[in-house]
Design a protein around this motif. Structure first.
Motif, PDB file in Angstrom:
ATOM      1  N   GLU A  56       0.809  -1.219   0.000  1.00  0.00           N
ATOM      2  CA  GLU A  56       0.000   0.000   0.000  1.00  0.00           C
ATOM      3  C   GLU A  56       0.849   1.279   0.000  1.00  0.00           C
ATOM      4  O   GLU A  56       0.335   2.361  -0.312  1.00  0.00           O
ATOM      5  CB  GLU A  56      -0.947  -0.011   1.201  1.00  0.00           C
ATOM      6  N   LEU A  57       2.128   1.160   0.349  1.00  0.00           N
ATOM      7  CA  LEU A  57       3.022   2.314   0.240  1.00  0.00           C
ATOM      8  C   LEU A  57       3.088   2.825  -1.197  1.00  0.00           C
ATOM      9  O   LEU A  57       3.311   4.019  -1.433  1.00  0.00           O
ATOM     10  CB  LEU A  57       4.426   1.941   0.719  1.00  0.00           C
ATOM     11  N   GLN A  58       2.875   1.935  -2.152  1.00  0.00           N
ATOM     12  CA  GLN A  58       2.916   2.348  -3.555  1.00  0.00           C
ATOM     13  C   GLN A  58       1.746   3.265  -3.913  1.00  0.00           C
ATOM     14  O   GLN A  58       1.875   4.142  -4.780  1.00  0.00           O
ATOM     15  CB  GLN A  58       2.914   1.109  -4.467  1.00  0.00           C
ATOM     16  N   HIS A  59       0.613   3.071  -3.252  1.00  0.00           N
ATOM     17  CA  HIS A  59      -0.511   3.975  -3.477  1.00  0.00           C
ATOM     18  C   HIS A  59      -0.125   5.389  -3.053  1.00  0.00           C
ATOM     19  O   HIS A  59      -0.414   6.369  -3.758  1.00  0.00           O
ATOM     20  CB  HIS A  59      -1.733   3.492  -2.699  1.00  0.00           C
ATOM     21  N   SER A  60       0.540   5.505  -1.911  1.00  0.00           N
ATOM     22  CA  SER A  60       0.976   6.821  -1.445  1.00  0.00           C
ATOM     23  C   SER A  60       1.968   7.445  -2.414  1.00  0.00           C
ATOM     24  O   SER A  60       1.914   8.651  -2.684  1.00  0.00           O
ATOM     25  CB  SER A  60       1.607   6.698  -0.049  1.00  0.00           C
ATOM     26  N   PHE A  61       2.887   6.642  -2.946  1.00  0.00           N
ATOM     27  CA  PHE A  61       3.872   7.183  -3.864  1.00  0.00           C
ATOM     28  C   PHE A  61       3.215   7.648  -5.161  1.00  0.00           C
ATOM     29  O   PHE A  61       3.589   8.686  -5.724  1.00  0.00           O
ATOM     30  CB  PHE A  61       4.949   6.139  -4.172  1.00  0.00           C
ATOM     31  N   GLY A  62       2.225   6.902  -5.624  1.00  0.00           N
ATOM     32  CA  GLY A  62       1.485   7.351  -6.803  1.00  0.00           C
ATOM     33  C   GLY A  62       0.825   8.701  -6.571  1.00  0.00           C
ATOM     34  O   GLY A  62       0.845   9.570  -7.452  1.00  0.00           O
ATOM     35  N   GLU A  63       0.257   8.890  -5.386  1.00  0.00           N
ATOM     36  CA  GLU A  63      -0.345  10.184  -5.057  1.00  0.00           C
ATOM     37  C   GLU A  63       0.723  11.282  -5.000  1.00  0.00           C
ATOM     38  O   GLU A  63       0.479  12.417  -5.437  1.00  0.00           O
ATOM     39  CB  GLU A  63      -1.072  10.084  -3.720  1.00  0.00           C
ATOM     40  N   THR A  64       1.891  10.962  -4.460  1.00  0.00           N
ATOM     41  CA  THR A  64       2.981  11.940  -4.381  1.00  0.00           C
ATOM     42  C   THR A  64       3.406  12.389  -5.768  1.00  0.00           C
ATOM     43  O   THR A  64       3.579  13.590  -6.030  1.00  0.00           O
ATOM     44  CB  THR A  64       4.179  11.341  -3.624  1.00  0.00           C
ATOM     45  N   MET A  65       3.580  11.453  -6.664  1.00  0.00           N
ATOM     46  CA  MET A  65       3.975  11.791  -8.037  1.00  0.00           C
ATOM     47  C   MET A  65       2.886  12.615  -8.724  1.00  0.00           C
ATOM     48  O   MET A  65       3.176  13.567  -9.461  1.00  0.00           O
ATOM     49  CB  MET A  65       4.274  10.530  -8.823  1.00  0.00           C
ATOM     50  N   ALA A  66       1.633  12.271  -8.469  1.00  0.00           N
ATOM     51  CA  ALA A  66       0.527  13.007  -9.092  1.00  0.00           C
ATOM     52  C   ALA A  66       0.478  14.445  -8.584  1.00  0.00           C
ATOM     53  O   ALA A  66       0.266  15.388  -9.366  1.00  0.00           O
ATOM     54  CB  ALA A  66      -0.794  12.288  -8.818  1.00  0.00           C
ATOM     55  N   ARG A  67       0.667  14.643  -7.277  1.00  0.00           N
ATOM     56  CA  ARG A  67       0.659  16.005  -6.725  1.00  0.00           C
ATOM     57  C   ARG A  67       1.773  16.861  -7.324  1.00  0.00           C
ATOM     58  O   ARG A  67       1.626  18.076  -7.463  1.00  0.00           O
ATOM     59  CB  ARG A  67       0.788  15.965  -5.204  1.00  0.00           C
ATOM     60  N   ALA A  68       2.870  16.219  -7.685  1.00  0.00           N
ATOM     61  CA  ALA A  68       3.992  16.943  -8.280  1.00  0.00           C
ATOM     62  C   ALA A  68       3.830  17.120  -9.787  1.00  0.00           C
ATOM     63  O   ALA A  68       4.717  17.677 -10.439  1.00  0.00           O
ATOM     64  CB  ALA A  68       5.295  16.210  -7.978  1.00  0.00           C
ATOM     65  N   GLY A  69       2.707  16.647 -10.338  1.00  0.00           N
ATOM     66  CA  GLY A  69       2.489  16.754 -11.778  1.00  0.00           C
ATOM     67  C   GLY A  69       3.286  15.765 -12.588  1.00  0.00           C
ATOM     68  O   GLY A  69       3.486  15.961 -13.791  1.00  0.00           O
TER      69      GLY A  69
END
Length: 450
Positions: free
Chosen positions: A356-369
């Motif tokens: 589930e850490l990968q879900h958080s990383f996907g959100e991080t990348m999305a927030r950074a565009g």
């Protein structure tokens, strides 16, 4: 000996040729200056390397040990490796030798490999990112200018690599993150505080009642002499993890069941996570957070025991300090501002770093565009440290095709690539192209945050 000198000379000429060719092709690196490094020295390669692999090594100007392995059939492609852990002791060459042995698939697949011990132990992410970049520059200065430079981070080292790619945006062509701890230090370790408070509620021996109390987010009080062996004895006194299930009491079985259900970790990993929640938490409290609490469980409502009301009423409660969280996050939390393409893989049943850490990383990348620069893949694995030779070959080949041909990989294409790689590197392929990880809060109990 004469044949070895001829082979060495031929390899040196080949490296020089590759340097001249790659110097024009590789992107310019505009990053903060670092002092020049002494040339690496020839070393015997650890076992498991392909025949005629050339190994170099040394200790850099910051004190980190490093190794470089260059296979005889090197094509000019370099993998910079950021190791997992983190380890808490002083850096050693043995640590890097073990990394090279574990990741020997990379020289066996034709890549040069370079890895650093990092100059210090402990949970210091940006310092480790600097050490990785220092090694890349050393390689360019004394070995060759690669045609392609890939940054690989494994486990905790994936956070090092993710942040290194942000810090040095033009240094790395592509990034491969495997089994990564990628939700940042301020979120990835919450469950270990949960483990400490639930374990203490059940066992009351870490610390013992007669020992001076301390907040469990501290890991251990300063000056504590508690060893890993002593911690294991305490855990086995309470849970009998060292005994077969049939030899445990009903109360011991109940306590184990409570921990595995509430914390959602396998029985076999309870002691390992308690070690991290003890000695790594001590490192964080004493060296990374200014002595204040990074972790808190205010508002957390634990579920899965046979009496959740009693559990929630009885566990110790702590509030995270906002300044400490900000300080720790500034060093450990990826921001997602990665210019290079990023490819990840994670075992779905990884018991160390939750998928589930990968879900958080996907959100991080999305927030950074940068969502379009990220491809995440998943495998039906219950392991953390290593998946399979064919899996890593497929991931590297997919990342190269993305960089060189503009063919952004799909999880299905990576799975197919793994099956092709099996012909040369017989090993398992367990990719699940259809898998999507759930949010981290479905695995780790939500709580109030500063």
């Amino acid at each position: 000996m004469h044949k070895r000198r001829i082979a060495s000379a031929a390899l040196g000429a080949a490296l020089l040729s590759l340097a001249l060719l790659g110097a024009c092709a590789h992107r310019a690196v505009e990053s903060p200056p670092m002092p020049p490094e002494a040339a690496p020295q020839a070393r015997a390669c650890p076992s498991g390397m392909p025949a005629d692999t050339r190994c170099l090594g040394g200790q850099d100007s910051a004190g980190a040990f490093y190794l470089i392995a260059i296979p005889a059939d090197w094509r000019g492609e370099l993998v910079l490796h950021s190791h997992g852990g983190p380890f808490l002791g002083a850096p050693t060459m043995k640590r890097v030798e073990e990394d090279l042995q574990r990741w020997s698939i990379m020289p066996r697949a034709g890549y040069a490999w370079a890895g650093s011990s990092f100059r210090q132990g402990g949970v210091a992410v940006r310092a480790a990112a600097e050490d990785t970049e220092r090694l890349r520059r050393l390689f360019v200065q004394h070995v060759a200018q690669p045609k392609l430079t890939l940054l690989h981070g494994q486990s905790w080292g994936a956070s090092v690599a993710a942040i290194a790619a942000e810090m040095y945006p033009r240094a790395y062509d592509g990034v491969l993150l495997t089994s990564g701890v990628l939700a940042g230090g301020t979120r990835s370790y919450d469950f270990r505080l949960d483990l400490r408070v639930v374990y203490q509620y059940l066992c009351n021996n870490h610390p013992r009642p007669e020992e001076p109390p301390y907040p469990l987010w501290r890991g251990l009080p300063a000056g504590s002499a508690l060893s890993q062996a002593e911690l294991a004895r305490r855990v086995n006194d309470c849970l009998a993890l060292d005994k077969p299930a049939a030899e445990r009491s009903a109360e011991q079985a109940r306590k184990i069941r409570t921990i595995t259900e509430v914390i959602q970790i396998p029985e076999r990993n309870i002691l390992g996570h308690l070690n991290w929640a003890t000695f790594h938490f001590q490192d964080i409290a004493e060296k990374r957070s200014g002595g204040a609490s990074v972790f808190g469980n205010t508002g957390a409502q634990y579920r899965g025991s046979d009496d959740d009301r009693a559990l929630n009423a009885g566990v110790l409660r702590y509030a995270a300090d906002p300044a400490a969280v900000a300080r720790f996050g500034a060093d450990t939390d990826p921001g997602g501002r990665i210019a290079a393409p990023v490819l990840t893989v994670h075992g779905i049943r990884d018991p160390i770093a939750f998928v589930e850490l990968q879900h958080s990383f996907g959100e991080t990348m999305a927030r950074a565009g940068r969502a379009g620069s990220l491809v995440q893949t998943f495998s039906e694995d219950a392991e953390h440290s290593y998946l399979s030779d064919a899996s890593y070959v497929a991931l590297l080949e997919a990342l190269k095709a993305w960089l060189r041909e503009g063919r952004k990989p799909t999880p299905a294409a990576v799975a197919q690539g793994c099956e092709r790689a099996q012909a040369k590197f017989p090993s398992s392929c367990r990719f699940r192209p259809d898998y999507q990880p759930a949010p981290l809060q479905t695995r780790v109990t939500p709580r109030l945050r500063p």
